[in-house]
Enzyme design. Structure first.
Site, mmCIF file in Angstrom:
data_model
loop_
_atom_site.group_PDB
_atom_site.id
_atom_site.type_symbol
_atom_site.label_atom_id
_atom_site.label_comp_id
_atom_site.label_asym_id
_atom_site.label_seq_id
_atom_site.Cartn_x
_atom_site.Cartn_y
_atom_site.Cartn_z
ATOM 1 N N SER A 144 -4.449 -4.731 0.666
ATOM 2 C CA SER A 144 -4.929 -4.275 2.076
ATOM 3 C C SER A 144 -6.179 -4.760 2.442
ATOM 4 O O SER A 144 -7.200 -4.810 1.582
ATOM 5 C CB SER A 144 -4.777 -2.440 2.136
ATOM 6 O OG SER A 144 -5.281 -2.110 3.147
ATOM 7 N N TYR A 157 -7.221 5.052 -2.372
ATOM 8 C CA TYR A 157 -6.556 4.097 -1.818
ATOM 9 C C TYR A 157 -7.440 2.717 -1.875
ATOM 10 O O TYR A 157 -7.064 1.709 -2.368
ATOM 11 C CB TYR A 157 -6.116 4.303 -0.363
ATOM 12 C CG TYR A 157 -4.935 3.361 0.235
ATOM 13 C CD1 TYR A 157 -3.716 3.059 -0.510
ATOM 14 C CD2 TYR A 157 -5.522 2.255 1.092
ATOM 15 C CE1 TYR A 157 -2.844 2.152 0.325
ATOM 16 C CE2 TYR A 157 -4.653 1.395 1.610
ATOM 17 C CZ TYR A 157 -3.327 1.405 1.154
ATOM 18 O OH TYR A 157 -2.677 0.618 1.811
HETATM 19 N N1 LIG Z 1 1.215 0.821 6.201
HETATM 20 C C1 LIG Z 1 0.168 0.298 6.343
HETATM 21 O O1 LIG Z 1 -0.608 0.500 7.436
HETATM 22 C C2 LIG Z 1 -0.469 -0.674 5.131
HETATM 23 C C3 LIG Z 1 -1.387 -1.330 5.571
HETATM 24 C C4 LIG Z 1 -2.001 -2.075 4.598
HETATM 25 C C5 LIG Z 1 -1.485 -2.201 3.393
HETATM 26 N N2 LIG Z 1 -0.181 -1.305 3.096
HETATM 27 C C6 LIG Z 1 0.415 -1.636 1.784
HETATM 28 O O2 LIG Z 1 1.793 -2.139 2.019
HETATM 29 C C7 LIG Z 1 2.558 -1.835 0.903
HETATM 30 C C8 LIG Z 1 3.888 -1.345 1.345
HETATM 31 O O3 LIG Z 1 3.706 -0.108 2.047
HETATM 32 P P1 LIG Z 1 4.495 0.303 3.562
HETATM 33 O O4 LIG Z 1 3.525 0.526 4.417
HETATM 34 O O5 LIG Z 1 5.514 -0.710 3.698
HETATM 35 O O6 LIG Z 1 5.175 1.531 2.972
HETATM 36 P P2 LIG Z 1 6.517 2.346 2.917
HETATM 37 O O7 LIG Z 1 6.555 3.642 2.307
HETATM 38 O O8 LIG Z 1 7.437 2.002 4.025
HETATM 39 O O9 LIG Z 1 7.350 1.344 1.646
HETATM 40 C C9 LIG Z 1 6.591 1.379 0.307
HETATM 41 C C10 LIG Z 1 7.881 1.551 -0.499
HETATM 42 O O10 LIG Z 1 7.461 1.537 -2.017
HETATM 43 C C11 LIG Z 1 8.192 2.615 -2.601
HETATM 44 N N3 LIG Z 1 7.547 3.343 -3.794
HETATM 45 C C12 LIG Z 1 6.480 4.404 -3.456
HETATM 46 N N4 LIG Z 1 6.152 4.566 -4.821
HETATM 47 C C13 LIG Z 1 6.998 3.973 -5.578
HETATM 48 C C14 LIG Z 1 7.039 4.158 -7.067
HETATM 49 N N5 LIG Z 1 6.133 4.842 -7.904
HETATM 50 N N6 LIG Z 1 7.940 3.202 -7.798
HETATM 51 C C15 LIG Z 1 8.753 2.637 -6.885
HETATM 52 N N7 LIG Z 1 8.851 2.300 -5.676
HETATM 53 C C16 LIG Z 1 7.783 3.161 -4.893
HETATM 54 C C17 LIG Z 1 8.653 3.627 -1.364
HETATM 55 O O11 LIG Z 1 9.809 4.606 -1.675
HETATM 56 C C18 LIG Z 1 8.672 2.688 -0.190
HETATM 57 O O12 LIG Z 1 10.192 2.538 -0.197
HETATM 58 C C19 LIG Z 1 1.886 -0.761 -0.015
HETATM 59 O O13 LIG Z 1 1.179 -1.398 -1.056
HETATM 60 C C20 LIG Z 1 0.720 -0.462 0.936
HETATM 61 O O14 LIG Z 1 -0.503 0.024 0.464
HETATM 62 C C21 LIG Z 1 0.158 -0.619 3.984
#
Ligand SMILES: NC(=O)c1ccc[n+]([C@@H]2O[C@H](COP(=O)([O-])OP(=O)(O)OC[C@H]3O[C@@H](n4cnc5c(N)ncnc54)[C@H](O)[C@@H]3O)[C@@H](O)[C@H]2O)c1
Length: 323
Positions: A144, A157
């Site tokens: 991130s 985070y």
């Molecule tokens: N959403 C944002 O604004 C944002 C911004 C920057 C970075 N990110 C990063 O992007 C990545 C994806 O997140 P997203 O935003 O697509 O969220 P999301 O919740 O849509 O997808 C994340 C997935 O990870 C799975 N997950 C969570 N804990 C888990 C575990 N212990 N074991 C296996 N699977 C698990 C969840 O069930 C989910 O399906 C993350 O690493 C997040 O930190 C997100």
């Protein structure tokens, strides 16, 4: 890595948000894709999509913080596709917002356990298998932009993502001789389901110092609805992998953003610079309060104190009211 045809791609968090976008893009590029996720409902929805597309996608339900389950998932990949992945994408992640001073051990253990520990489990499980297979490949981790700085309302985070950025640089250097590239993707807001992350928080780590209820989930949903499309984000990742970039910043003005960020670090290393940064932080907080941005605002209901901490904001609010 340029040719994705026939390669095995293992994507954690591949059933939702950024990971699902990656599964779609790399499946279309010709990969056999494994989506590994903790949420069965996300897996079912994603698999329905891939079935319609007649795509070669295999799903594994697991908790990536469970090391035995991770090793079993790796065995399953080899059984199903005959080799370890050539493309490993560590994307699963969780987040929960609240004031750093109200954090519990459990807030840190959960967020760092998934966002950093989960990546580490992926590396320790798969790197030796990929090296032994001798086919080279690429490892990408979704970190991130938050990993480049601290946040008063998102400390676990930000710490986890900073650790991930650093870890990926170490592996980038270490794995080059094996023909394995390493990248770290650093987005800002993504259109995803991360607002619901608390639904997967283990009962044993439930004790939070933050306000984490349905109202919070709804509020976060409105924020993430405005984020980058996951397929567009995966396109940035694919181009970055093709160009063997360590850092992949999915923004047109990425270079300037990084320069400003390192100026912040330089500023914090001198007294005059520190005052300049403190002023900037004040201005930013005032602007964000106007927009009730949860990442910074102290007025939008973020954070509930632990019982043994008198929550400063509640006090400030009460004072305001009594004036
Ligand atoms: N959403 C944002 O604004 C944002 C911004 C920057 C970075 N990110 C990063 O992007 C990545 C994806 O997140 P997203 O935003 O697509 O969220 P999301 O919740 O849509 O997808 C994340 C997935 O990870 C799975 N997950 C969570 N804990 C888990 C575990 N212990 N074991 C296996 N699977 C698990 C969840 O069930 C989910 O399906 C993350 O690493 C997040 O930190 C997100």
């Amino acid at each position: 890595m340029n040719d994705f045809k026939g390669k095995v791609a293992f994507i954690t968090g591949g059933a939702s948000g950024a990971g699902l976008g990656q599964a779609k893009v790399f499946s279309e590029a010709g990969c056999k894709v494994v989506i590994a996720d903790i949420r069965q409902d996300h897996i079912d929805e994603a698999m329905a999509y891939f079935k319609k597309k007649k795509a070669d996608v295999h799903a594994i339900k697991f908790d990536l913080t469970d090391r035995k389950a991770y090793a079993a998932a790796a065995d399953e990949v080899e059984k199903v596709y005959g080799s370890p992945p050539q493309l490993l994408i560590n994307t699963a992640g969780v987040n929960t917002f609240g004031p750093a001073e109200a954090s519990t051990y459990e807030d840190f253990d959960w967020v760092m356990g998934v966002c950093f520990g989960g990546v580490l489990n992926g590396m320790i499980t798969f790197v030796p298998r990929m090296v032994k297979a001798g086919k080279g490949g690429h490892i990408a981790t979704t970190s991130s932009w938050g990993g480049f700085m601290g946040f008063a309302n998102d400390a676990p985070y930000a710490a986890a993502k900073a650790a991930v950025n650093n870890l990926m640089e170490s592996y980038y250097l270490a794995l080059k001789p094996y023909g394995i590239g390493v990248s770290v993707l650093c987005p800002t807001n993504i259109r995803s389901n991360i607002a619901e992350a608390i639904y997967t928080r283990p009962k044993g780590l439930a004790a939070t110092g933050y306000k984490a209820d349905e109202e919070t989930v709804d509020f976060l949903r409105t924020i993430h609805a405005q984020g980058m499309d996951p397929v567009e984000l995966a396109g940035w990742l694919k181009r970055g992998i093709e160009q063997e970039q360590l850092y992949i910043l999915p923004f047109e003005n990425a270079e300037q953003m990084l320069k400003d960020n390192f100026q912040r670090v330089l500023d914090f290393s001198t007294p005059a610079g520190t005052r300049r940064q403190d002023e900037l932080a004040k201005k930013r907080t005032a602007e964000m309060k106007k927009r009730a941005d949860p990442y910074q605002s102290t007025d939008s209901g973020w954070g509930k104190a632990k019982p043994d901490l008198t929550w400063v904001q509640e006090g400030a609010r009460a004072k305001k009211k009594s004036k």
